[in-house]
Write a protein that holds these residues in place. Structure first.
Motif, PDB file in Angstrom:
ATOM      1  N   VAL A   1     -52.540  24.908  94.666  1.00  0.00           N
ATOM      2  CA  VAL A   1     -52.772  26.023  93.950  1.00  0.00           C
ATOM      3  C   VAL A   1     -51.643  26.319  93.035  1.00  0.00           C
ATOM      4  O   VAL A   1     -50.314  26.250  93.516  1.00  0.00           O
ATOM      5  CB  VAL A   1     -52.865  27.258  94.855  1.00  0.00           C
ATOM      6  N   GLU A   2     -52.114  26.599  91.788  1.00  0.00           N
ATOM      7  CA  GLU A   2     -50.864  26.623  90.882  1.00  0.00           C
ATOM      8  C   GLU A   2     -50.671  28.123  90.536  1.00  0.00           C
ATOM      9  O   GLU A   2     -49.410  28.546  90.352  1.00  0.00           O
ATOM     10  CB  GLU A   2     -51.291  25.936  89.175  1.00  0.00           C
ATOM     11  N   THR A   3     -51.471  28.995  90.567  1.00  0.00           N
ATOM     12  CA  THR A   3     -51.408  30.267  90.306  1.00  0.00           C
ATOM     13  C   THR A   3     -52.175  31.166  91.302  1.00  0.00           C
ATOM     14  O   THR A   3     -53.405  30.960  91.404  1.00  0.00           O
ATOM     15  CB  THR A   3     -51.982  30.696  88.902  1.00  0.00           C
ATOM     16  N   PRO A   4     -51.871  31.896  91.935  1.00  0.00           N
ATOM     17  CA  PRO A   4     -52.543  32.639  93.007  1.00  0.00           C
ATOM     18  C   PRO A   4     -53.521  33.588  92.104  1.00  0.00           C
ATOM     19  O   PRO A   4     -53.074  34.393  91.573  1.00  0.00           O
ATOM     20  CB  PRO A   4     -51.378  33.567  93.885  1.00  0.00           C
ATOM     21  N   GLY A   5     -54.729  33.648  92.642  1.00  0.00           N
ATOM     22  CA  GLY A   5     -55.800  34.470  92.057  1.00  0.00           C
ATOM     23  C   GLY A   5     -57.011  34.208  92.612  1.00  0.00           C
ATOM     24  O   GLY A   5     -57.413  32.986  92.978  1.00  0.00           O
ATOM     25  N   VAL A   6     -57.934  35.089  91.981  1.00  0.00           N
ATOM     26  CA  VAL A   6     -59.478  34.819  92.223  1.00  0.00           C
ATOM     27  C   VAL A   6     -60.209  34.535  90.979  1.00  0.00           C
ATOM     28  O   VAL A   6     -59.834  35.369  89.839  1.00  0.00           O
ATOM     29  CB  VAL A   6     -60.022  36.083  92.909  1.00  0.00           C
TER      30      VAL A   6
ATOM     31  N   LYS B   1     -57.329  46.607  94.974  1.00  0.00           N
ATOM     32  CA  LYS B   1     -56.626  46.347  96.518  1.00  0.00           C
ATOM     33  C   LYS B   1     -55.767  45.379  96.343  1.00  0.00           C
ATOM     34  O   LYS B   1     -55.248  45.152  97.332  1.00  0.00           O
ATOM     35  CB  LYS B   1     -57.931  45.694  97.214  1.00  0.00           C
ATOM     36  N   GLY B   2     -55.195  45.030  95.060  1.00  0.00           N
ATOM     37  CA  GLY B   2     -54.086  44.275  94.705  1.00  0.00           C
ATOM     38  C   GLY B   2     -53.882  42.898  94.667  1.00  0.00           C
ATOM     39  O   GLY B   2     -53.065  42.511  94.744  1.00  0.00           O
ATOM     40  N   CYS B   3     -55.288  42.474  94.218  1.00  0.00           N
ATOM     41  CA  CYS B   3     -55.225  40.794  94.204  1.00  0.00           C
ATOM     42  C   CYS B   3     -54.366  40.794  92.715  1.00  0.00           C
ATOM     43  O   CYS B   3     -54.553  41.387  91.887  1.00  0.00           O
ATOM     44  CB  CYS B   3     -56.658  40.624  94.115  1.00  0.00           C
ATOM     45  N   PRO B   4     -53.410  39.886  92.878  1.00  0.00           N
ATOM     46  CA  PRO B   4     -52.587  39.522  91.591  1.00  0.00           C
ATOM     47  C   PRO B   4     -52.955  39.209  90.329  1.00  0.00           C
ATOM     48  O   PRO B   4     -52.437  39.389  89.166  1.00  0.00           O
ATOM     49  CB  PRO B   4     -51.634  38.465  92.429  1.00  0.00           C
ATOM     50  N   ARG B   5     -54.287  38.353  90.555  1.00  0.00           N
ATOM     51  CA  ARG B   5     -54.636  37.966  89.150  1.00  0.00           C
ATOM     52  C   ARG B   5     -56.311  37.559  89.339  1.00  0.00           C
ATOM     53  O   ARG B   5     -56.740  37.166  90.225  1.00  0.00           O
ATOM     54  CB  ARG B   5     -54.101  36.667  88.941  1.00  0.00           C
ATOM     55  N   VAL B   6     -57.134  38.159  88.412  1.00  0.00           N
ATOM     56  CA  VAL B   6     -58.588  38.008  88.618  1.00  0.00           C
ATOM     57  C   VAL B   6     -59.145  37.307  87.243  1.00  0.00           C
ATOM     58  O   VAL B   6     -58.827  38.124  86.173  1.00  0.00           O
ATOM     59  CB  VAL B   6     -59.429  39.191  89.116  1.00  0.00           C
ATOM     60  N   VAL B   7     -59.614  36.353  87.146  1.00  0.00           N
ATOM     61  CA  VAL B   7     -60.091  35.607  85.999  1.00  0.00           C
ATOM     62  C   VAL B   7     -61.808  35.576  86.123  1.00  0.00           C
ATOM     63  O   VAL B   7     -62.466  35.278  86.947  1.00  0.00           O
ATOM     64  CB  VAL B   7     -59.692  34.177  85.778  1.00  0.00           C
ATOM     65  N   VAL B   8     -62.509  36.097  84.992  1.00  0.00           N
ATOM     66  CA  VAL B   8     -64.040  36.252  85.123  1.00  0.00           C
ATOM     67  C   VAL B   8     -64.547  35.281  84.023  1.00  0.00           C
ATOM     68  O   VAL B   8     -63.899  35.303  82.892  1.00  0.00           O
ATOM     69  CB  VAL B   8     -64.402  37.825  85.131  1.00  0.00           C
ATOM     70  N   THR B   9     -65.480  34.465  84.352  1.00  0.00           N
ATOM     71  CA  THR B   9     -66.061  33.584  83.207  1.00  0.00           C
ATOM     72  C   THR B   9     -67.501  33.576  83.548  1.00  0.00           C
ATOM     73  O   THR B   9     -68.044  33.371  84.380  1.00  0.00           O
ATOM     74  CB  THR B   9     -65.328  32.097  83.502  1.00  0.00           C
TER      75      THR B   9
END
Ligand SMILES: [Fe+2]
Ligand SMILES: [Fe+2]
Length: 387
Positions: free
Chosen positions: A239-244, A269-277
């Motif tokens: 995992v390079e970057t923690p996130g969803v 809820k504090g997830c560090p990064r969320v990417v949507v595609t």
């Protein structure tokens, strides 16, 4: 002409006419096909370029060599974006020899109907080529990402010629971030071959390297630790970057609404990064890159013809083809009368090794309801708790 090191000259070309690289990847900033001249007592040319750029490449060779003729064409990789002009080179320079692996000569037979018998030097792991002031050493790099690939190391100048490894999309006359387009290139083109990359990285660790000369993208001469670390992470499927990453397709906007709610809840809820595609509209190669970059993936789609909506079906097959693994995966499905997408998606994702499936999942029946909103909240809770 750009001098890379003493006697090493850049002679590659930029391609801004290309529509799709390798017939499938959009390259908004074009593509570079790199080639290098090593000018010593003997002259070696490192790889040719794509078919449409032979004239420009020959002009670059002539300018770099100032009247001398090349002695060797070193073919590290026979894929046509590099190998297309090998036969034309051999015709133009009748005293030159081709230096390549046996696998590459077999491919020359396939592409050109000849192995250039009498003008060929077959090399393998550990073979050397004397140029006068320096000796080149060949490093076998099978399946990075074709079987015939060799790297070339110049110990005097501490230069590694790395074939397609450490390459990226994008021509060299456009400034852009290395990581993003190198990562999209890596996972699209090399991603499946992590173990082969790991092997060659282990060999490279034993070499003193100051400059990396890939076949695409910029010559790397600063901060090499960063590029090597990225390749280490990518080839080990780390995992390079923690996130969803939430990859979705939506027909009338209801699945999209569910995705947006999940995104908001994850952030809340504090997830560090969320990417949507949006898989039907965004570049899927970018979505594949994002899926490999992060540790958590949510697949959200509608049920379609009793199965999975086409954009999602295609995306999941991209993941399987590129050896997606070692990730946590969750599902959101939509189905107005008989939701079936999660079952089908999960069956496909079970082909990927070391996948942890989230306990919670979401079923939307047409539009969001109190019940599906509560499921989204519960899934967000489960995923956010893992950071
Ligand atoms: Fe290639
Ligand atoms: Fe290439």
């Amino acid at each position: 002409m750009e001098q890379i090191a003493d006697g090493i000259i850049y002679i590659g070309v930029n391609d801004h006419n290309i529509d799709l690289f390798e017939g499938q990847y959009i390259v908004p900033n074009g593509m570079a096909y790199n080639s290098y001249a090593i000018v010593d007592e003997k002259v070696a040319i490192m790889d040719s370029v794509d078919a449409g750029y032979g004239d420009e490449w020959f002009a670059n060779i002539d300018a770099a060599l100032e009247g001398r003729a090349p002695d060797y064409l070193i073919v590290q990789h026979m894929e046509p974006d590099h190998g297309a002009n090998v036969a034309a080179f051999m015709e133009r320079y009748p005293s030159a020899q081709v230096v390549a692996s046996m696998g590459a000569f077999n491919m020359m037979q396939n592409y050109f109907g000849t192995k250039f018998e009498g003008r060929s030097v077959v090399v393998k792991e550990g073979s050397t080529l004397e140029l006068g002031g320096r000796e080149l050493t060949f490093v076998a790099a099978p399946n990075v990402h074709w079987p015939e690939v060799i790297f070339t190391y110049d110990a005097r100048d501490k230069v590694l010629f790395s074939a397609d490894a450490f390459g990226k999309f994008g021509a060299l006359d456009v400034e852009e971030d290395w990581d993003c387009e190198a990562r999209r290139y890596y996972f699209g083109i090399v991603g499946k071959f992590g173990p082969a990359v790991q092997k060659v990285l282990a060999k490279a660790a034993g070499l003193d390297i100051e400059v990396i000369c890939p076949l695409h993208g910029p010559v790397l001469s600063e901060n090499l630790g960063h590029y090597l670390q990225q390749y280490q992470t990518w080839s080990s499927y780390g995992v390079e970057t923690p996130g969803v990453v939430i990859a979705y397709s939506s027909v009338y906007g209801h699945t999209k609404e569910a995705v947006e709610l999940l995104e908001a809840k994850l952030k809340e809820k504090g997830c560090p990064r969320v990417v949507v595609t949006d898989l039907a509209r965004d570049d899927q190669a970018e979505a594949v890159e994002d899926a490999f970059r992060h540790g958590h993936l949510v697949l959200a789609t509608t049920t379609y013809c009793g199965g999975i909506f086409p954009a999602m079906d295609q995306f999941i097959h991209h993941l399987i083809d590129h050896a997606f693994q070692k990730r946590t995966v969750a599902f959101v499905e939509n189905g107005t009368w008989m939701p079936a997408a999660t079952k089908k998606m999960r069956a496909l994702m079970e082909e990927c090794p070391d996948i942890t499936f989230a306990e919670k999942s979401v079923t939307v029946k047409g539009a969001l309801s109190d019940e599906s909103r509560a499921q989204i909240d519960a899934l967000a809770e489960e995923l956010a708790a893992q950071f």
